[in-house]
Design a protein around this motif. Structure first.
Motif, short mmCIF file in Angstrom:
data_model
loop_
_atom_site.label_atom_id
_atom_site.label_comp_id
_atom_site.label_asym_id
_atom_site.label_seq_id
_atom_site.Cartn_x
_atom_site.Cartn_y
_atom_site.Cartn_z
N THR A 17 0.90 -1.34 -0.02
CA THR A 17 0.00 -0.14 -0.10
C THR A 17 0.91 1.41 -0.03
OG1 THR A 17 -0.19 -0.03 2.51
CG2 THR A 17 -1.89 -1.15 1.26
N LYS A 18 2.11 0.98 0.37
CA LYS A 18 2.96 2.11 0.33
C LYS A 18 4.33 1.82 0.08
CE LYS A 18 4.74 5.93 3.58
NZ LYS A 18 4.62 6.26 4.70
N LEU A 19 4.91 2.87 -0.91
CA LEU A 19 6.21 2.51 -1.61
C LEU A 19 7.33 3.20 -0.62
CD1 LEU A 19 5.71 3.01 -5.60
CD2 LEU A 19 6.00 0.83 -4.19
N THR A 20 8.09 2.47 -0.28
CA THR A 20 9.21 3.15 0.49
C THR A 20 10.85 2.96 -0.32
OG1 THR A 20 9.68 1.26 1.80
CG2 THR A 20 8.23 2.97 2.63
N TYR A 21 11.56 3.91 -0.20
CA TYR A 21 13.08 3.51 -0.78
C TYR A 21 13.51 2.20 -0.38
CZ TYR A 21 13.08 8.43 -2.16
OH TYR A 21 12.85 9.58 -2.67
N PRO A 22 13.58 1.66 0.69
CA PRO A 22 14.21 0.16 1.08
C PRO A 22 13.23 -0.78 0.16
CG PRO A 22 13.91 1.39 2.96
CD PRO A 22 13.29 2.44 2.23
N SER A 23 12.00 -0.54 0.10
CA SER A 23 11.08 -1.60 -0.72
C SER A 23 11.61 -1.63 -2.05
CB SER A 23 10.04 -1.64 -0.38
OG SER A 23 9.29 -0.25 -0.79
N VAL A 24 11.55 -0.22 -2.67
CA VAL A 24 12.06 -0.42 -4.07
C VAL A 24 13.44 -0.79 -4.32
CG1 VAL A 24 12.58 1.57 -5.85
CG2 VAL A 24 10.38 1.81 -4.42
N ILE A 25 14.44 -0.38 -3.61
CA ILE A 25 15.79 -0.88 -3.84
C ILE A 25 15.95 -2.57 -3.64
CG2 ILE A 25 17.99 -0.81 -2.89
CD1 ILE A 25 17.58 2.04 -2.08
N THR A 26 15.04 -3.00 -2.50
CA THR A 26 15.16 -4.58 -2.29
C THR A 26 14.54 -5.19 -3.60
OG1 THR A 26 15.12 -4.17 0.19
CG2 THR A 26 14.30 -6.23 -0.91
N SER A 27 13.30 -4.42 -4.06
CA SER A 27 12.80 -5.17 -5.37
C SER A 27 13.60 -5.07 -6.60
CB SER A 27 11.35 -4.53 -5.42
OG SER A 27 10.37 -4.59 -4.53
N ILE A 28 13.97 -4.06 -6.81
CA ILE A 28 15.07 -3.96 -7.89
C ILE A 28 16.15 -4.94 -7.81
CG2 ILE A 28 16.86 -2.37 -9.07
CD1 ILE A 28 14.98 -0.04 -8.51
N PHE A 29 16.77 -5.09 -6.67
CA PHE A 29 17.98 -6.02 -6.46
C PHE A 29 17.33 -7.46 -6.76
CE2 PHE A 29 20.56 -2.58 -4.87
CZ PHE A 29 22.01 -2.97 -5.24
N ASP A 30 16.30 -7.77 -6.12
CA ASP A 30 15.86 -8.94 -6.40
C ASP A 30 15.54 -9.47 -7.79
OD1 ASP A 30 15.76 -9.38 -3.50
OD2 ASP A 30 13.53 -8.93 -3.37
N LEU A 31 15.15 -8.37 -8.65
CA LEU A 31 14.77 -8.50 -10.01
C LEU A 31 16.23 -8.62 -10.79
CD1 LEU A 31 11.53 -6.11 -10.59
CD2 LEU A 31 11.73 -8.69 -10.62
N MET A 32 17.29 -8.24 -10.31
CA MET A 32 18.44 -8.45 -11.16
C MET A 32 19.13 -9.66 -11.50
SD MET A 32 21.23 -5.42 -9.49
CE MET A 32 20.74 -3.69 -9.65
N LEU A 33 19.16 -10.66 -10.81
CA LEU A 33 19.39 -11.86 -11.25
C LEU A 33 18.47 -12.68 -12.15
CD1 LEU A 33 21.49 -14.23 -11.45
CD2 LEU A 33 20.49 -15.07 -9.19
N PRO A 34 17.25 -12.67 -11.87
CA PRO A 34 16.20 -12.94 -12.60
C PRO A 34 16.12 -12.39 -14.00
CG PRO A 34 15.40 -12.88 -10.57
CD PRO A 34 16.41 -12.24 -10.55
N GLY A 35 16.42 -10.98 -14.06
CA GLY A 35 16.49 -10.10 -15.08
C GLY A 35 17.49 -10.57 -16.20
N VAL A 36 18.66 -11.00 -15.74
CA VAL A 36 19.85 -11.47 -16.34
C VAL A 36 19.50 -12.84 -16.96
CG1 VAL A 36 22.21 -12.02 -16.39
CG2 VAL A 36 21.67 -10.05 -15.13
N LEU A 37 18.96 -13.44 -16.13
CA LEU A 37 18.69 -14.87 -16.58
C LEU A 37 17.49 -14.90 -17.64
CD1 LEU A 37 18.41 -16.95 -13.35
CD2 LEU A 37 20.01 -17.27 -15.18
#
Length: 271
Positions: free
Chosen positions: A97-117
């Motif tokens: 329900t609310k976006l925070t900088y830690p949640s955004v950064i965490t989500s982006i890092f979680d998507l990096m390896l799957p994105g590369v794959l």
């Protein structure tokens, strides 16, 4: 198909308007192209129309089945990457329900390896297997669909080598026209090509998702234009490191912001 139709019309319009002017390209005849040539072009792994293409003598059916078999395996692998690695992260975009900088950064890092794959499997499946499969099936001899973009030591080399099929179309029908329009200004023409390419990619994504955003235009168009302006002649190992670093970041940032856009449009109550 729009790019193919544009190429076919461009190459044949001159034959109708000025039939006396002969093309300097040996692969283009002075006569209007026949339907069978257009039909072959529709399925050929190229976006630049020519009346005659280099052809191989035989079809190696083992290569055809091998290439399309790998496409099937790659599709299954992509499904697993999306279902088990991307979707849990996207689910957070739809439910938070609310976006925070830690949640955004965490989500982006979680998507990096799957994105590369996703990128590596998709790139290999399409540019190597799919295009080579059709090339072998149609006895299309020109198999240079990409070059070693991972070894690129400049931004220009990267953009020219990772997708030669689209690059050739942009070079023939956009870049050369802009060179004439801007009186030989190569730098300005190259910048316009980068922006046009970003808009073209955004248009394709709008067809897929049903809405138009500016994610590709901002991320690839403006960032690409910035690199072309600020570092027009920069080359070396440092550039290769920058490219290999920016690639996984791009493969995480772009899908994440698309997920946020979809969430805002279809789940507005969560915002």
């Amino acid at each position: 198909q729009i790019l193919k139709i544009h190429s076919f019309v461009r190459e044949n319009a001159g034959k109708i308007i000025s039939p006396s002017n002969k093309s300097t390209d040996s692969q283009l005849s002075s006569e209007f192209s026949h339907f069978n040539q257009y039909l072959y072009f529709l399925y050929a792994p190229t976006l630049v129309f020519r009346d005659v293409y280099p052809r191989t003598s035989t079809i190696r059916w083992n290569i055809v089945f091998q290439m399309f078999g790998q496409v099937l395996i790659g599709t299954i692998l992509l499904y697993h990457v999306i279902a088990y690695y991307w979707m849990p992260v996207f689910a957070r975009c739809f439910t938070d329900t609310k976006l925070t900088y830690p949640s955004v950064i965490t989500s982006i890092f979680d998507l990096m390896l799957p994105g590369v794959l996703f990128f590596v499997i998709g790139f290999y499946g399409f540019f190597h297997c799919w295009l080579n499969g059709f090339a072998e099936l149609l006895r299309f001899a020109d198999r240079t669909f990409y070059q070693d973009w991972w070894n690129a030591t400049s931004s220009g080399t990267f953009w020219r080598s990772w997708n030669i099929v689209v690059h050739d179309w942009l070079h023939v029908y956009v870049y050369k026209d802009l060179i004439k329009l801007f009186s030989g200004n190569k730098k300005l023409s190259a910048i316009c090509v980068v922006i046009f390419s970003a808009i073209l990619h955004e248009y394709c994504m709008s067809i897929v998702f049903g809405f138009c955003s500016v994610i590709f235009i901002v991320w690839f168009g403006l960032v690409g234009m910035f690199l072309r302006i600020v570092f027009p002649h920069s080359k070396g190992t440092l550039w290769n490191i920058i490219i290999l670093t920016m690639t996984p970041i791009s493969l995480a940032v772009v899908p994440y912001f698309y997920a946020l856009e979809i969430s805002a449009r279809h789940f507005p109550s969560n915002r």
